[in-house]
Motif scaffolding. Structure first.
Motif, short mmCIF file in Angstrom:
data_model
loop_
_atom_site.label_atom_id
_atom_site.label_comp_id
_atom_site.label_asym_id
_atom_site.label_seq_id
_atom_site.Cartn_x
_atom_site.Cartn_y
_atom_site.Cartn_z
N THR A 199 51.26 42.29 56.94
CA THR A 199 50.79 42.86 55.68
C THR A 199 51.95 43.58 55.03
OG1 THR A 199 48.57 43.16 56.59
CG2 THR A 199 49.11 44.38 54.58
N VAL A 200 52.14 43.33 53.74
CA VAL A 200 53.23 43.97 53.02
C VAL A 200 52.69 44.68 51.78
CG1 VAL A 200 54.91 42.27 53.82
CG2 VAL A 200 53.77 41.93 51.61
N GLN A 201 53.45 45.65 51.31
CA GLN A 201 53.14 46.30 50.04
C GLN A 201 54.12 45.76 49.01
OE1 GLN A 201 54.08 50.46 49.86
NE2 GLN A 201 54.17 50.37 47.63
N LEU A 202 53.58 45.26 47.91
CA LEU A 202 54.42 44.74 46.84
C LEU A 202 55.14 45.90 46.16
CD1 LEU A 202 55.30 42.28 45.21
CD2 LEU A 202 53.31 42.62 43.74
N VAL A 203 56.47 45.86 46.15
CA VAL A 203 57.27 46.92 45.54
C VAL A 203 57.64 46.57 44.10
CG1 VAL A 203 59.42 48.24 45.69
CG2 VAL A 203 58.16 47.64 47.78
N ARG A 204 58.24 45.40 43.93
CA ARG A 204 58.62 44.97 42.57
C ARG A 204 59.01 43.51 42.61
NH1 ARG A 204 63.45 47.37 44.54
NH2 ARG A 204 65.29 46.03 44.24
N ASN A 205 59.07 42.92 41.43
CA ASN A 205 59.62 41.57 41.30
C ASN A 205 61.13 41.66 41.26
OD1 ASN A 205 56.76 41.29 39.77
ND2 ASN A 205 57.36 39.35 40.69
N LEU A 206 61.76 40.63 41.77
CA LEU A 206 63.22 40.59 41.80
C LEU A 206 63.68 39.59 40.76
CD1 LEU A 206 65.61 41.81 43.41
CD2 LEU A 206 65.54 39.77 44.85
N SER A 207 64.30 40.09 39.70
CA SER A 207 64.65 39.21 38.59
C SER A 207 66.03 38.59 38.77
CB SER A 207 64.60 39.98 37.26
OG SER A 207 65.41 41.15 37.34
N GLN A 208 66.97 39.34 39.39
CA GLN A 208 68.33 38.80 39.48
C GLN A 208 68.42 37.70 40.52
OE1 GLN A 208 67.47 41.82 40.54
NE2 GLN A 208 68.69 42.53 42.28
N ALA A 217 59.26 43.59 48.93
CA ALA A 217 58.05 44.13 49.56
C ALA A 217 58.44 45.00 50.75
CB ALA A 217 57.14 42.99 50.00
N GLU A 218 57.55 45.94 51.07
CA GLU A 218 57.73 46.78 52.26
C GLU A 218 56.73 46.33 53.32
OE1 GLU A 218 57.06 51.39 53.76
OE2 GLU A 218 57.29 50.98 51.62
N VAL A 219 57.20 46.15 54.55
CA VAL A 219 56.33 45.72 55.64
C VAL A 219 55.43 46.88 56.05
CG1 VAL A 219 56.24 44.85 58.00
CG2 VAL A 219 58.05 44.07 56.45
N ILE A 220 54.11 46.67 56.00
CA ILE A 220 53.14 47.70 56.39
C ILE A 220 52.66 47.45 57.81
CG2 ILE A 220 50.92 48.79 55.84
CD1 ILE A 220 53.17 49.30 53.80
N GLU A 221 52.19 46.23 58.07
CA GLU A 221 51.79 45.82 59.42
C GLU A 221 52.70 44.68 59.85
OE1 GLU A 221 47.13 46.86 60.26
OE2 GLU A 221 47.62 44.85 59.57
N ALA A 222 53.39 44.86 60.96
CA ALA A 222 54.32 43.85 61.45
C ALA A 222 53.61 42.86 62.35
CB ALA A 222 55.47 44.51 62.19
N PRO A 223 54.08 41.62 62.39
CA PRO A 223 53.47 40.62 63.28
C PRO A 223 53.80 40.92 64.73
CG PRO A 223 55.41 39.72 62.21
CD PRO A 223 55.17 41.06 61.59
N GLN A 224 52.91 40.51 65.62
CA GLN A 224 53.15 40.66 67.05
C GLN A 224 54.05 39.53 67.52
OE1 GLN A 224 49.35 40.81 68.95
NE2 GLN A 224 48.95 42.92 68.35
#
Length: 604
Positions: A512-521, A285-292
Motif C-alpha cells: 500500500t502506498v500513499q500518492l505524493v505527487r505526479n512526476l512531470s519531468q 509515492a510513499e510506501v505505507i505497508e510493505a510486502p512480505q
C-alpha cells in the motif's frame, strides 16, 4: 440516518467505495475498539473515517452432512492457505434484479469474474429472446449514456450473442451449475457472494500440507463456507490503515456526499495502481505497508520509503520447476533477460505420443526405451528395455482387429541396431517409457531455448548469471522449463536513484502506498533489473491450471493384451552413454495429414 456498522456493511455497494463515515455512538467505556497493526485503539463520537475496502478476514466452514457415529459438526476456521480443491454448488436462492447480482457478485476482467446465470422464464429483449434456462454470462459493468448497464453474452447455435441489461432488470435469476474446480483462495476472491454463504464440495486435498487436516478422514463431501469480513479504512490526517470488524457495536452515518475527501491521504494498493491508466504515470509515492518476503535490494519497498512508480506493463516469464524425485519441488519465474547459460538435460516420455509432440525439425530425437512393449498386432514393432530409436514422423497404418481392418496413427522410427537401422512403427497410444539421449553440448540462454525448442524442456544451469547477486537457479540439480507466461508488472525505483528500476509483480506482491505527487519531468533512460521469482506451490498450480489443455493420445484399439512392463533407470546412462551410430539410410519423408495436425498441436 444512523446505521449500525453491520447494517452499513450489509447495504454497502462495493462499486461506490470509498465512503466517508462519521461515528455517531458507541457503547465501550473508552470508546469503540478497533485493531490497527495488532494494537487496540478507540473511536470517539464525531470521528470521521474513510472506508476503502471490505475484505474477507477468515473463512468459517461447517460440514453439511452428519457423520455417522460422530457428534454434530461444529463450525471451524478453514485456513486461507488450505491446499484443497473445491467444486461450487449452485445457490438455489434466486436474485430478483440485476442490481442485486451486481451488488453481491464480483464481476471483473479475470476469467473468474464472469459468473453465469439462467432466468426462470423467457426474456424478450429488443433483438433477442433468451429462452428459459439458457446460460447468461455476465462479462462487465459499464456506464452507457448515463445508465449503468451489464454487458452479457449468451450462446445460441454455437454462436455468441452480446447484449446489455440495466440494473433495474427484474426477474428470477439463478446461478448456473459450475463444473470448474477452484482453490480456496479463488473462491474467497471471486466466488463468495456478499451477504451470502457458499456451499462447496471438497474434491481433492494435497498430502504435502504441514498442518492438521481439519476434515474427518476420507471426507470428500459438502460444506458451507461463511466469510468473516473486515473493513479497511483510513482516519483523517493519518497514514496508517485501520481494520475493523463489522460486528463492532457502533452506529455510523454516511457523509460521503457532504464531506471533502481531500482531508484524507490517498492510499492505493498494488492492484489499484495497476488499474490506473498509462497516462497517470510516472508518480511519486510513499510506501505505507510493505510486502512480505521483499526480495528487492537495499530495502526499496520498506515503510516510509519514497519511490517512483514509472509505469505498468506486461512482461514475459518462463515458468520452471526443479527436477527432483521427491517433494516439495521449488518453482520459479525466470525473466527472459536472465543472463545465465543452460545445458540440456534428458527428457522423459511416458508414451509414443509424447515423442511425437517433442520431435523437432532442428534435430532428430534420439531416445532409449525404459519399458518393454509387446505389440498386440503384427503391424507394430516390439520394444525391449534398452532399445534405441530415432524418431521421424507420424503416419497411419492399417491393422486387423477382430477381423476388421482399422486405420490407426503410428509413429515412424528407426531402431538402432549394431551396424544398421531397422524401420519401427509404434502406436501413438503406446504406454512405454523413453529417455532422451543428449548429443548437444552447446550452452544456451533461456531466450534461445524458447525460440529453438518446444516446451517443456529439461536443462541445468551451466553458467550462473553474474549480473545478479544471488542466482538461486544455479543451486538446483536441474530445471524443467514448462511454459512461457505473460504477467502484469509495475516498474519502480528509489526516488534517490530513479534510473535503476525494478519490476514488481502485481498479483503476487501486495503493498500500500500513499500518492505524493505526479512526476512531470523525464527520468531519463531506465536500467531495468529483473529478479528470478520463487513462487509458492499454490501460485504455481494456479498458473498451470490456466494454460491450454494438453492434447491426449488417441484411444487404443479394443482388446489390447496386457503389456509386461520392465523399468530401467537410464537417466544418467542416457546422458553419458555414447553409441557408435551407423550412418542413417536416406528415407523419403512423406507428409501425411495426421502429421500436419500433430505438428500444429505441438506448437500450441
Amino acid at each position: 440516518m444512523a446505521l449500525s456498522l453491520q447494517e452499513f456493511v450489509h447495504s454497502l455497494d462495493l462499486r461506490t467505495l470509498p465512503r466517508v463515515l462519521e461515528i455517531q455512538s458507541g457503547i465501550y467505556f473508552e470508546g469503540s475498539i478497533y485493531e490497527m497493526f495488532g494494537n487496540e485503539c478507540c473511536f470517539s463520537t464525531g470521528e470521521v473515517i474513510k472506508i476503502t475496502g471490505l475484505k474477507i478476514k477468515k473463512i468459517m466452514a461447517e460440514i453439511c452432512e452428519h457423520i455417522e457415529g460422530g457428534e454434530s459438526p461444529q463450525p471451524f476456521e478453514l485456513p486461507m492457505n488450505f491446499p484443497g480443491l473445491f467444486k461450487i454448488v449452485a445457490d438455489k436462492t434466486p436474485y430478483l434484479t440485476m442490481e442485486e447480482i451486481i451488488r453481491t457478485i464480483h464481476i471483473g476482467p479475470s476469467r473468474l469474474g464472469h459468473p453465469c446465470f439462467y432466468h426462470q422464464k423467457d426474456m424478450k429483449l429488443e433483438n433477442l429472446i433468451i429462452k428459459q434456462g439458457e446460460q447468461i454470462m455476465l462479462n462487465s459493468v459499464e456506464e452507457i449514456d448515463g445508465e449503468i448497464m451489464v454487458n452479457c453474452g449468451v450462446v445460441k447455435n454455437h454462436q455468441n450473442h452480446s447484449f446489455t441489461l440495466p440494473l433495474s432488470q427484474e426477474g428470477e435469476f439463478y446461478e448456473c451449475e459450475d463444473e470448474h474446480i477452484y482453490t480456496l483462495k479463488e473462491i474467497v476472491e471471486w466466488k463468495i457472494p456478499k451477504n451470502r454463504t457458499r456451499t462447496v464440495k471438497l474434491t481433492d486435498f494435497s498430502n504435502k500440507w504441514d498442518l492438521t487436516n481439519p476434515f474427518p478422514k476420507g471426507f470428500y463431501g459438502a460444506l458451507t463456507l461463511k466469510p468473516v469480513y473486515e473493513i479497511q479504512g483510513v482516519m483523517k490526517f493519518q497514514k496508517d490503515i485501520v481494520r475493523i470488524l463489522p460486528s463492532l457495536d457502533v452506529e455510523v452515518k454516511d457523509i460521503t456526499d457532504s464531506y471533502d475527501a481531500n482531508w484524507f491521504l490517498q492510499l492505493l494498493s498494488t492492484q489499484e495502481l495497476s488499474e490506473m491508466t498509462s497516462k497517470d504515470f510516472p508518480i511519486v509515492a510513499e510506501v505505507i505497508e510493505a510486502p512480505q518476503g521483499n526480495q528487492l535490494p537495499r530495502n526499496i519497498l520498506q515503510p516510509g520509503k519514497t519511490i517512483v512508480i514509472h509505469k505498468k506493463y506486461q512482461a514475459s516469464r518462463i515458468l520452471a520447476s526443479e527436477i527432483r524425485s521427491h517433494f516439495p519441488k521449488r518453482h520459479f519465474l525466470i525473466p527472459t533477460s536472465y543472463k545465465g547459460k543452460f545445458k540440456r538435460r534428458p527428457r522423459e516420455f511416458p508414451t509414443a505420443y509424447d515423442l511425437e509432440i517433442a520431435k523437432s525439425e532442428k534435430e532428430r530425437l534420439h531416445v532409449v526405451a525404459t519399458k518393454a512393449f509387446h505389440p498386440p498386432h503384427d503391424e507394430f514393432s516390439s520394444v525391449s528395455v534398452g532399445d534405441q530409436f530415432l524418431v521421424h514422423h507420424s503416419q497411419t497404418t492399417e491393422i486387423l482387429c477382430e477381423g476388421i481392418r482399422k486405420v490407426v496413427n503410428v509413429l515412424s522410427c528407426e531402431k538402432i541396431l549394431k551396424k544398421s537401422y531397422e524401420t519401427a512403427l509404434l502406436p501413438l497410444y503406446m504406454e512405454g517409457g523413453f529417455v532422451e539421449v543428449i548429443h548437444d553440448k552447446k550452452q544456451y540462454q533461456v531466450s534461445e531455448l524458447c525460440a529453438q525448442f518446444h516446451l517443456p524442456f529439461n536443462v541445468k544451469v551451466s553458467v550462473r548469471d553474474l549480473f545478479i547477486e544471488e542466482d538461486i537457479l544455479a543451486a538446483t540439480p536441474g530445471l524443467q522449463l514448462e511454459e512461457a507466461i505473460t504477467d502484469s508488472y509495475l516498474l519502480v525505483s528509489d526516488l534517490a536513484n530513479p534510473t535503476e528500476c525494478w519490476e514488481i509483480p502485481v498479483s503476487r506482491l501486495n503493498m500500500t502506498v500513499q500518492l505524493v505527487r505526479n512526476l512531470s519531468q523525464d527520468t531519463g533512460p531506465f536500467l531495468i533489473r529483473t529478479l528470478i521469482e520463487e513462487i509458492t506451490e499454490e501460485q504455481y498450480y494456479m498458473m498451470r491450471r490456466y494454460e491450454s489443455s494438453f492434447l491426449h493420445p488417441p484411444p487404443r484399439p479394443p482388446k489390447h493384451p496386457s503389456v509386461e512392463e520392465a523399468k530401467l533407470t537410464l537417466l544418467n546412462l542416457a546422458e553419458e552413454r555414447t553409441v557408435g551410430l551407423p550412418k542413417s539410410p536416406k528415407i523419403k519423408k512423406r507428409l501425411h495429414p495426421s502429421n500436419l495436425s500433430f505438428t500444429k498441436a505441438s506448437g500450441t
